[in-house]
Structure formats: structure tokens, C-alpha cells
Design a protein around this motif. Sequence first.
Motif, mmCIF file in Angstrom:
data_model
loop_
_atom_site.group_PDB
_atom_site.id
_atom_site.type_symbol
_atom_site.label_atom_id
_atom_site.label_comp_id
_atom_site.label_asym_id
_atom_site.label_seq_id
_atom_site.Cartn_x
_atom_site.Cartn_y
_atom_site.Cartn_z
ATOM 1 N N MET A 1 0.834 -1.209 0.000
ATOM 2 C CA MET A 1 0.000 0.000 0.000
ATOM 3 C C MET A 1 0.865 1.255 0.000
ATOM 4 S SD MET A 1 -3.237 -0.117 2.605
ATOM 5 C CE MET A 1 -4.876 -0.246 1.979
ATOM 6 N N THR A 2 0.500 2.240 -0.806
ATOM 7 C CA THR A 2 1.213 3.515 -0.781
ATOM 8 C C THR A 2 0.769 4.309 0.442
ATOM 9 O OG1 THR A 2 -0.478 4.688 -2.016
ATOM 10 C CG2 THR A 2 1.222 3.538 -3.311
ATOM 11 N N ASP A 3 1.498 5.383 0.738
ATOM 12 C CA ASP A 3 1.122 6.244 1.863
ATOM 13 C C ASP A 3 -0.283 6.806 1.678
ATOM 14 O OD1 ASP A 3 3.467 5.775 3.104
ATOM 15 O OD2 ASP A 3 4.377 7.724 2.648
ATOM 16 N N THR A 4 -0.575 7.199 0.433
ATOM 17 C CA THR A 4 -1.896 7.777 0.149
ATOM 18 C C THR A 4 -2.995 6.745 0.356
ATOM 19 O OG1 THR A 4 -0.924 9.307 -1.430
ATOM 20 C CG2 THR A 4 -3.300 8.925 -1.614
ATOM 21 N N GLU A 5 -2.752 5.520 -0.097
ATOM 22 C CA GLU A 5 -3.760 4.468 0.090
ATOM 23 C C GLU A 5 -3.956 4.162 1.575
ATOM 24 O OE1 GLU A 5 -3.147 2.019 -4.125
ATOM 25 O OE2 GLU A 5 -1.921 1.525 -2.387
ATOM 26 N N THR A 6 -2.869 4.150 2.316
ATOM 27 C CA THR A 6 -2.962 3.910 3.764
ATOM 28 C C THR A 6 -3.754 5.021 4.432
ATOM 29 O OG1 THR A 6 -0.831 2.793 3.719
ATOM 30 C CG2 THR A 6 -1.611 3.546 5.866
ATOM 31 N N TYR A 7 -3.469 6.256 4.021
ATOM 32 C CA TYR A 7 -4.174 7.408 4.583
ATOM 33 C C TYR A 7 -5.671 7.315 4.275
ATOM 34 C CZ TYR A 7 -5.830 12.222 4.953
ATOM 35 O OH TYR A 7 -6.558 13.352 5.241
ATOM 36 N N ARG A 8 -6.003 6.993 3.022
ATOM 37 C CA ARG A 8 -7.423 6.881 2.649
ATOM 38 C C ARG A 8 -8.120 5.782 3.447
ATOM 39 N NH1 ARG A 8 -6.323 7.469 -3.712
ATOM 40 N NH2 ARG A 8 -6.203 9.728 -3.798
ATOM 41 N N ALA A 9 -7.424 4.681 3.649
ATOM 42 C CA ALA A 9 -8.011 3.578 4.424
ATOM 43 C C ALA A 9 -8.261 4.016 5.868
ATOM 44 C CB ALA A 9 -7.082 2.362 4.390
ATOM 45 N N ARG A 10 -7.352 4.810 6.424
ATOM 46 C CA ARG A 10 -7.538 5.319 7.798
ATOM 47 C C ARG A 10 -8.733 6.263 7.859
ATOM 48 N NH1 ARG A 10 -2.730 8.480 9.806
ATOM 49 N NH2 ARG A 10 -3.879 8.484 11.750
ATOM 50 N N ILE A 11 -8.857 7.105 6.834
ATOM 51 C CA ILE A 11 -9.969 8.064 6.794
ATOM 52 C C ILE A 11 -11.301 7.309 6.741
ATOM 53 C CG2 ILE A 11 -11.135 9.705 5.239
ATOM 54 C CD1 ILE A 11 -8.995 11.167 6.627
ATOM 55 N N VAL A 12 -11.368 6.301 5.862
ATOM 56 C CA VAL A 12 -12.615 5.530 5.716
ATOM 57 C C VAL A 12 -12.958 4.816 7.025
ATOM 58 C CG1 VAL A 12 -13.610 3.487 4.589
ATOM 59 C CG2 VAL A 12 -12.496 5.261 3.208
ATOM 60 N N GLU A 13 -11.979 4.201 7.640
ATOM 61 C CA GLU A 13 -12.208 3.480 8.901
ATOM 62 C C GLU A 13 -12.644 4.458 10.004
ATOM 63 O OE1 GLU A 13 -12.281 0.328 9.092
ATOM 64 O OE2 GLU A 13 -12.397 0.008 11.257
ATOM 65 N N SER A 14 -12.008 5.619 10.038
ATOM 66 C CA SER A 14 -12.357 6.622 11.055
ATOM 67 C C SER A 14 -13.777 7.122 10.860
ATOM 68 C CB SER A 14 -11.393 7.816 10.972
ATOM 69 O OG SER A 14 -10.074 7.390 11.175
ATOM 70 N N LEU A 15 -14.142 7.368 9.618
ATOM 71 C CA LEU A 15 -15.509 7.828 9.350
ATOM 72 C C LEU A 15 -16.534 6.766 9.722
ATOM 73 C CD1 LEU A 15 -15.501 9.794 5.980
ATOM 74 C CD2 LEU A 15 -16.447 10.575 8.149
ATOM 75 N N LYS A 16 -16.233 5.524 9.353
ATOM 76 C CA LYS A 16 -17.163 4.427 9.653
ATOM 77 C C LYS A 16 -17.398 4.346 11.165
ATOM 78 C CE LYS A 16 -16.034 0.068 9.927
ATOM 79 N NZ LYS A 16 -15.488 -1.267 9.621
ATOM 80 N N ASN A 17 -16.317 4.384 11.935
ATOM 81 C CA ASN A 17 -16.458 4.293 13.390
ATOM 82 C C ASN A 17 -17.191 5.506 13.963
ATOM 83 O OD1 ASN A 17 -15.208 1.795 13.510
ATOM 84 N ND2 ASN A 17 -13.165 2.691 13.674
#
Lengths: 157, 125
Positions: A1-17
Motif C-alpha cells: 500500500m502507498t502512503d496515500t492508500e494507507t491514509y485513505r483507508a484510515r480516513i474511511v475506517e475513522s468515518l465508519k467508526n
Amino acid sequence: MTDTETYRARIVESLKNTVFEVMGTMALAEVTATDIGESEEFLVSGPAAGLMLLAGERPGMVAVSMSESLVRGVVAGITGAAPESLSRQDLLDGIAEIVNMLCGGMKTKVADAGIQLSPPLAVLGNDCTLAWKTDRPTGVLTFEMSGESFTVHVCAL
Amino acid sequence: MRLLTVDDSRMMRRVISDAAATLGFETLEAKSGEQAMEVLAESRQDIGLVLLDWNMPGMSGFEVLKKMKADEELLHIPVMMVTTEGEPTNIVMAIEAGAVNYLTKPFAQEDLATKILESLGLGGM
């Protein structure tokens, strides 16, 4: 995963929670995440939508959209008011505060990203589709609550 | 004694006012930092606690807090922040600026009630 992909995954997980926290804690509603997908375009259909622009080092956009009856139910659940007593202004204010809490919670969970938030924008109207121009993918999170679905769109650059 | 709730969201003002009413307190409301300063200037002797949102169009809640704590006639009024700003740095900033309590949105009604009582010195911290 690139840094950007990791960041996007964190954003999505944070929003979901944060969706679970906002709907569960404030509206005392049970919410289920039914789908987490991706779209090439940032297109949000109402009739009720709340949007916030992400600024700072990592810009982007977040939107929540749901039916008028669902936003009426959520605002009624939060305030204790009868759903039918809520005015159009109450619904606009409610959807704006919902997206504000979603983005605030997300921002706290990814505090290291240096996100700044715009004031919320609220939209209420039938046959309304909102587009935000971007060449980056948009995460589309679908939830179910009270027998209806609602979506959260996020594009984090 | 009355409470002053300052929030640009009428939904949140209603939630906070209803919680205060359940505790037996009457509430004044302001929808902006500027309006909060006007209410404080007119009614400061009646206000026992200010519940302050952080992010509002115009004057922010943090600016209101700093103005209150720089004003000899207002600095004695306790301030509780009620905000989506949940980052530790912001909490520390607010406490250092003089806020007595801090509650992040979303919150449970019972947490709001407990924090109001704590801020008034009526509950265990």
C-alpha cells in the motif's frame, strides 16, 4: 500500500467508526455498515445532504446523504422532538450538525494528518445531485438504520 | 442562576437546553460568539455557566473563552467547551485558557448532565 492508500483507508475506517458513535450515542439508533466501496466520481444524491470540505495538508470532501424521513428521524432521536414537528430549518440544521460531528470525529482520529474543516453545507431538495470535481477515487460507505440506507462519501487527496 | 449555551446549531442548543432544564436550570441561548458576548454583557450576573461550542462562523468559541477570561467582570463565570474538537492539543489549549470542563460531540445525555453538574461544582469530578 502507498502512503496515500494507507491514509485513505484510515480516513474511511475513522468515518465508519464515527458514524456508529454519532448515530448510536446521540440518536440512540442501531446502525449497520452494509457496504464499503469506491466510485470514480464524487456524486451525492439527496434529498438531504450535508457536506464539509477538508482543507490543510490533506484536502478533500466528505458528504452524508439520506432520505428526508431518515434525517427527520435522526434529528427527532437526538432532540426528543416529534418527527412531524420538525421544520425545514430544523432538518437543514440537523444534517449540517450530523456531518459536522462525523468530520470532527474523523479529524480527531487522524489528528496527525493536520486536517482543517470548513463550515458545513446543508442541502434539502428532491431530485438533487451534487458533484464535486476530483480526479481521485471516492470512498462510498453505505449504512442501514431504521430500515433505510444512507451513504457517506469521502474523497481524501 | 441560568446557563448560557453558545452553538451555531439550533439542534445542539436544544439538546443542551433540554438537559439543563432536566437538571432544573433555565437556559439562555446564543448562536454565535458575537451574540454570546452581547448576552454576557447584558445578563452576566444571572449566568452561572457558559457551554461553548468551538467552531462557529465569526468569533470562535475559543475566542469567546479568551475574551471572557480577559474581562474582570466575566472571568469568574465557569466555561465548559462542548465541541467536535476532540484532539488533546485543543483540550489542553482550552483548559489552559480557563475552561473548567470539556465535552466532545457526540456525547451521551447522561455525560452532558454529569459534566454540567461538575462544572457548577455540584458533582464529583
